[in-house]
Design a protein around this motif. Structure first.
Motif, short mmCIF file in Angstrom:
data_model
loop_
_atom_site.label_atom_id
_atom_site.label_comp_id
_atom_site.label_asym_id
_atom_site.label_seq_id
_atom_site.Cartn_x
_atom_site.Cartn_y
_atom_site.Cartn_z
N GLN A 95 6.18 23.22 -46.07
CA GLN A 95 6.70 22.32 -45.04
C GLN A 95 7.31 21.07 -45.66
O GLN A 95 8.40 20.62 -45.26
CB GLN A 95 5.57 21.92 -44.08
CG GLN A 95 5.05 23.05 -43.21
CD GLN A 95 3.89 22.59 -42.35
OE1 GLN A 95 4.04 21.77 -41.46
NE2 GLN A 95 2.71 23.12 -42.63
N ALA A 99 11.19 20.03 -45.51
CA ALA A 99 11.55 18.79 -44.82
C ALA A 99 12.30 17.83 -45.73
O ALA A 99 13.31 17.24 -45.34
CB ALA A 99 10.29 18.13 -44.26
N SER A 102 15.88 19.17 -46.71
CA SER A 102 16.86 19.19 -45.62
C SER A 102 17.07 17.83 -44.97
O SER A 102 18.06 17.62 -44.27
CB SER A 102 16.41 20.19 -44.54
OG SER A 102 15.24 19.71 -43.90
N GLY A 103 16.12 16.92 -45.20
CA GLY A 103 16.20 15.63 -44.52
C GLY A 103 15.84 15.71 -43.05
O GLY A 103 16.13 14.79 -42.29
N SER A 104 15.15 16.79 -42.65
CA SER A 104 14.84 16.98 -41.23
C SER A 104 13.66 16.16 -40.75
O SER A 104 13.43 16.05 -39.56
CB SER A 104 14.56 18.47 -40.97
OG SER A 104 13.43 18.91 -41.72
N ALA A 105 12.87 15.60 -41.67
CA ALA A 105 11.73 14.77 -41.28
C ALA A 105 11.81 13.44 -42.01
O ALA A 105 12.06 13.39 -43.21
CB ALA A 105 10.43 15.47 -41.62
#
Length: 476
Positions: A95, A99, A102-105
């Motif tokens: 996780q 994260a 991708s820079g998603s969090a």
């Protein structure tokens, strides 16, 4: 820095690095130059991503964040929030990698297993930090070294971990083993085997434990740790400090022989250990199915709800144990990295480390352990954190956990704390490599088959393991 002035980078290159803060190319694969976001400060809160707290819901990690927020209640940009990631360690690693890549969090601080630091640093996902003060010897040296990769510091030690040998004092006494023959911090593995051989001699037939000891041998990281304990006992090293593979089939065979000696289930080991994790072995120990158990420091407190403190104790594992634990790092993409570094210093400081020790974690600082014998020591836990975790008590006066007849006495707790410190000071690391995931999977796959083979061919097993590990350390 050298005395040679570097050519000023172009504006487009600077912009590219700022936009691609997760790319290792901008920082030399995580080893060269400061993070492009090292001084930034966007509005809060500071987000801390962490795995499950073994001290429970509202446990010590959450309480330390609450204490930080109390101290910064008038500055919303410095407020912090902890996000607990679900699943086991392997799931949490996946996780966090996904994260951050991708820079998603928007994580500012990530709580990383000590074995993950080379991987996250090499990928440029965490920031290089200033090196610790060389004149501050408080952090245990081997623990501190888990924060470094290729000569640079990428994290600060949060809580550490080390293997301990737990033993049932009541069952040993029932077997007629007198006090001067009970476990000590100087025990060898042979001392353990000799003690197990005498168990049951003083008990009525059928009342003795099923076997002498148990540990975690299911095919997960617990198995890797047990193998590495055995390799350390045989003085077998797999890799250098910079991640280069150094083992040979001959040295691997020595390590495998030592491991199989530890887990000789015909003589000493509870058969259920082959499918057990930490909680399963804790249950077998508490139920009296075994007299001895290898487990982490958290087990000392976890047992208080099931056994009176006078019925069990812990000493350092024979030989040298493997280090566990977590380190705190600042995400390379954090827009609040300046504030994040302040929070890192707070969470890993002497008083916070004392809180972690009181709650059941192993602290990373020597001052946390010396405070056991020092009145008014500077490493006392934050009062509000102590009150939240144990209402109505001082940190030096632990109360019984639910179901326990009493809390450990000052002597019992002091002996336990001394065992943890001694084990930590002699502990060794697992191999350090950016490809740790591949290494541990290859090791578990090879070794677990040996546990179920009645007549394992160690020469062939060592050759196959050598080939698999060479591939893993090469990233293939």
């Amino acid at each position: 820095m050298s005395g040679t002035r570097s050519r000023r980078p172009s504006r487009s290159r600077v912009l590219g690095c700022l936009l691609l803060t997760l790319s290792a190319a901008c920082t030399g694969s995580g080893t060269d130059g400061p993070s492009p976001t090292a001084g930034t400060q966007a509005p809060g809160p500071i987000i801390v991503a962490s795995g499950l707290d073994v001290t429970g819901s509202g446990g010590v990690r959450q309480q330390l964040i609450a204490e930080w927020n109390r101290q910064h209640k008038d500055d919303p940009d410095l407020r912090a929030q902890i996000v607990e990631l679900p699943g086991g360690a392997d799931q949490q690693r996946s996780q966090l990698l996904g994260a951050l890549q991708s820079g998603s969090a928007a994580y500012d601080i990530v709580n990383l297993d000590v074995t993950w630091i080379p991987e996250f640093a090499e990928a440029g996902l965490i920031q290089a930090l200033p090196d610790p003060d060389p004149d501050d010897p408080d952090v245990i040296p081997e623990v501190l070294s888990t924060t470094r990769w290729k000569g640079r510091t990428y994290a600060l030690p949060f809580n550490t971990d080390v293997g301990l040998l737990y033993y049932r004092k009541d069952l040993i006494e029932q077997s007629g083993i007198n006090e001067n023959r009970q476990p000590t911090g100087d025990w060898s593995w042979q001392n353990l085997y000799d003690s197990i051989a005498t168990l049951g001699s003083g008990q009525p037939e059928g009342d003795d434990p099923q076997k002498g000891w148990t540990t975690q041998l299911a095919p997960y990281e617990g198995l890797t740790v047990n193998v590495m304990d055995a390799f350390a006992a045989a003085d077998v090293r797999i890799a250098s400090a910079d991640g280069k593979y150094t083992a040979t089939p001959d040295t691997l065979k020595d390590g495998l022989q030592e491991f199989l000696r530890h887990v000789d289930d015909n003589r000493t080991l509870l058969p259920r250990a082959l499918t057990s994790n930490e909680d399963a072995t804790l249950d077998d120990f508490a139920q009296g199915r075994v007299v001895y158990m290898r487990n982490w420091p958290y087990a000392f407190g976890a047992l208080q709800s099931r056994l009176a403190p006078e019925r069990y104790a812990a000493v350092p594992l024979p030989g040298r144990s493997v280090l566990g634990g977590q380190n705190l790092a600042v995400s390379a993409a954090s827009p609040r990295s300046a504030a994040a570094r302040k929070l890192l210093a707070f969470l890993t400081g002497p008083r916070s480390e004392r809180c972690l020790l009181d709650a059941g974690f192993a602290a990373t600082r020597l001052s946390s352990y010396t405070a056991e014998k020092t009145t008014g020591a500077p490493a006392a836990c934050w009062e509000a954190v102590t009150e939240a975790l144990r209402p109505g008590t001082a940190s030096a006066d632990p109360v019984p956990r639910e179901g326990s007849a009493r809390a450990p006495s000052a002597r019992e707790r002091s002996e336990y704390i001394g065992s943890v410190r001694r084990a930590l000071e002699e502990a060794v690391q697992r191999p350090r490599t950016p490809y740790y995931g591949a290494f541990t999977q290859a090791l578990q796959s090879a070794v677990y088959g040996l546990l179920t083979d009645e007549s394992p061919d160690l020469d062939e097993a060592a050759e196959q393991l050598d080939e698999a590990l060479r591939e893993a350390f090469a990233g293939r």
